[in-house]
Design an enzyme around this catalytic site. Structure first.
Site, short mmCIF file in Angstrom:
data_model
loop_
_atom_site.label_atom_id
_atom_site.label_comp_id
_atom_site.label_asym_id
_atom_site.label_seq_id
_atom_site.Cartn_x
_atom_site.Cartn_y
_atom_site.Cartn_z
CG ASP A 67 -0.36 -0.51 2.48
OD1 ASP A 67 0.88 -0.52 2.60
OD2 ASP A 67 -1.12 -0.88 3.39
CG ASN A 135 -9.32 -1.65 11.84
OD1 ASN A 135 -8.34 -2.27 11.41
ND2 ASN A 135 -9.79 -0.57 11.23
CG HIS A 137 -6.14 -2.29 8.79
ND1 HIS A 137 -6.30 -1.06 9.37
CD2 HIS A 137 -4.80 -2.51 8.80
CE1 HIS A 137 -5.13 -0.58 9.70
NE2 HIS A 137 -4.20 -1.44 9.38
CD GLU A 142 -9.09 0.86 7.40
OE1 GLU A 142 -9.24 0.05 8.32
OE2 GLU A 142 -8.31 1.82 7.46
C1 F6R Z 1 1.28 -1.41 6.16
C2 F6R Z 1 0.00 -2.09 6.25
C3 F6R Z 1 -0.84 -2.05 7.48
C4 F6R Z 1 -0.04 -2.39 8.74
C5 F6R Z 1 -0.93 -2.35 9.97
C6 F6R Z 1 -0.15 -2.57 11.25
O1 F6R Z 1 1.85 -1.59 4.87
O2 F6R Z 1 -0.40 -2.65 5.29
O3 F6R Z 1 -1.90 -2.95 7.34
O4 F6R Z 1 0.52 -3.65 8.60
O5 F6R Z 1 -1.58 -1.12 10.06
O6 F6R Z 1 0.72 -1.50 11.44
P1 F6R Z 1 1.86 -1.54 12.58
O7 F6R Z 1 2.83 -2.57 12.12
O8 F6R Z 1 2.46 -0.16 12.54
O9 F6R Z 1 1.19 -1.89 13.84
#
Ligand code: F6R
Length: 240
Positions: A67, A135, A137, A142
């Site tokens: 992403d 959440n 994701h 989402e």
């Molecule tokens: C990042 C991504 C997100 C993160 C998720 C957890 O490329 O795709 O889904 O993996 O938000 O983020 P952290 O690792 O910062 O807790």
């Protein structure tokens, strides 16, 4: 799903890097799916270390990131383009043209998304690295997003923007939109490694593994994939 429960986040990064290092040693032309966020930083450090010790090379590796934010420039310090260069690409021998991230160019976004999907449909990601949001994701899929989605532009939820506020000075600076690989794209990978550490991930992990497969918790879609390795620290595994 194969579950690996580790003492702490350091051990979780080590376990993940062992799998990736072995893959790169077996197939130097590996296609990697990469994630940003705090979770994979330890893994990337270990990969840099293995590269510096001559154990692995990325010169024939191709990567696709999950992403990228929409609405901030690639030069912005919080763009995922910068993140990947700071935490991995600047320290290894991957070729710039082989390290792909979704576009964040608003002017060409529709054709760029199509091109990303076309490229991803012609290749097969060998290992996709994933983190998970509080959440549930994965990528920026989402709660409520359809599992049929390929790469697409998405509005970020307030929860996700608040989670990411720690990297910005003010909530108004946190982007409201992003481009993400869809669940369908993620599930097409040959192998998936999801890493989660910390108590704030425990609820999402419990639902991902023990709950129903539902768009309300996007990570639950991983139950449908034949080769998922979930690497947790004790805190993230505490509700299992
Ligand atoms: C990042 C991504 C997100 C993160 C998720 C957890 O490329 O795709 O889904 O993996 O938000 O983020 P952290 O690792 O910062 O807790």
């Amino acid at each position: 799903m194969q579950l690996i429960i580790c003492e702490d986040s350091q051990e979780a990064s080590l376990k993940a890097s062992e799998i990736v290092i072995q893959q790169l040693q077996n197939n130097p032309k590996t296609v990697l799916g990469l994630a940003t966020g705090s979770t994979p930083i330890g893994l990337y450090k270990n990969l840099i270390d293995a590269f510096k010790k001559g154990k692995i090379s990325f010169k024939d590796v191709v990567s696709y990131n999950l992403d990228e934010y929409l609405g901030i420039d690639r030069n912005h310090k919080e763009s995922y383009y910068q993140f990947m260069h700071t935490h991995l690409f600047n320290h290894i021998d991957i070729k710039e043209e082989n390290a792909h991230l979704p576009s964040n160019n608003l002017a060409t976004i529709e054709q760029d998304i199509k091109a990303y999907n076309d490229a991803l449909s012609k290749t097969k990601i060998d290992i996709q690295i994933l983190g998970i949001g509080g959440n549930g994701h994965i990528g920026f899929n989402e709660p409520g997003t359809l599992f049929e989605n390929e790469t697409f532009a998405v509005d970020l939820t307030e929860q996700t923007r608040l989670d990411n506020l720690r990297f910005f000075n003010h909530i108004d600076e946190v982007p409201k939109r992003a481009v993400t690989m869809g669940v369908k794209t993620i599930l097409r990978s040959k192998k998936i490694i999801l890493i989660a550490t910390g108590k704030n991930k425990a609820d999402a992990i419990q639902k991902m593994i023990k709950g129903p497969v539902t768009t309300a918790l996007p990570a639950s879609a991983l139950q449908k994939h034949p080769d998922v390795v979930v690497i947790l620290d004790k805190a993230a595994a505490s509700l299992l």
